[in-house]
Design a protein around this motif. Structure first.
Motif, PDB file in Angstrom:
ATOM      1  N   GLU A 112      29.958   8.970  59.173  1.00  0.00           N
ATOM      2  CA  GLU A 112      30.569   7.854  58.434  1.00  0.00           C
ATOM      3  C   GLU A 112      31.117   8.338  57.089  1.00  0.00           C
ATOM      4  OE1 GLU A 112      32.421   4.613  57.814  1.00  0.00           O
ATOM      5  OE2 GLU A 112      31.390   4.960  59.717  1.00  0.00           O
ATOM      6  N   GLU A 113      30.369   9.171  56.398  1.00  0.00           N
ATOM      7  CA  GLU A 113      30.836   9.731  55.123  1.00  0.00           C
ATOM      8  C   GLU A 113      32.060  10.633  55.362  1.00  0.00           C
ATOM      9  OE1 GLU A 113      29.177  12.226  51.274  1.00  0.00           O
ATOM     10  OE2 GLU A 113      27.726  11.446  52.732  1.00  0.00           O
ATOM     11  N   GLU A 116      35.055   8.432  55.671  1.00  0.00           N
ATOM     12  CA  GLU A 116      35.500   7.991  54.345  1.00  0.00           C
ATOM     13  C   GLU A 116      36.308   9.073  53.649  1.00  0.00           C
ATOM     14  OE1 GLU A 116      32.110   6.718  52.065  1.00  0.00           O
ATOM     15  OE2 GLU A 116      31.459   5.353  53.663  1.00  0.00           O
ATOM     16  N   ARG A 120      40.605   9.083  52.513  1.00  0.00           N
ATOM     17  CA  ARG A 120      41.045   8.959  51.101  1.00  0.00           C
ATOM     18  C   ARG A 120      42.316   9.690  50.810  1.00  0.00           C
ATOM     19  NH1 ARG A 120      38.552  13.062  47.228  1.00  0.00           N
ATOM     20  NH2 ARG A 120      38.173  14.702  48.681  1.00  0.00           N
TER      21      ARG A 120
END
Length: 120
Positions: A112-113, A116, A120
């Protein structure tokens, strides 16, 4: 063993937690070659695959491996909990923070990180 996945339309080579230890440039070159063959832009390596020396910056192993990935324009993701290493070394904590600001090497806790970071 590794599998090619798409995360946010980015081809990512996901390495299995079990497998050969990664502790030198030639190990990195094997992963980079595999990534190139499969068309991956990033290689995700679970923390347990790295030799502990990777997390001791004085050994220069992390720098050598990361430089190889940069040279071949393949991103490297170190996936998993490295808190025992960062708690023992403020230099490593700073190194991880700087890497995570860039677009070449990331240290992330979970997929999940990673998602992210890719977004970005």
């Amino acid at each position: 063993m590794s599998t090619l996945e798409k995360i946010l339309d980015v081809p990512v080579l996901m390495c299995a937690p079990e497998g050969e230890s990664i502790g030198c440039e030639s190990d990195a070159l094997d992963l980079i070659g595999d990534a190139g063959y499969q068309g991956a832009q990033w290689v995700v390596v679970p923390t347990e695959r790295f030799d502990d020396a990777f997390f001791r910056l004085s050994t220069r192993i992390a720098g050598d491996i990361i430089q190889k990935f940069a040279q071949y324009r393949v991103g490297l993701v170190v996936l998993g909990d490295i808190s025992r290493h960062t708690e023992a070394s403020s230099a490593l904590r700073d190194f991880v923070r700087e890497c995570n600001r860039g677009r070449q090497t990331w240290f992330v806790a979970d997929v999940e990180e990673l998602r992210e970071q890719l977004g970005r």
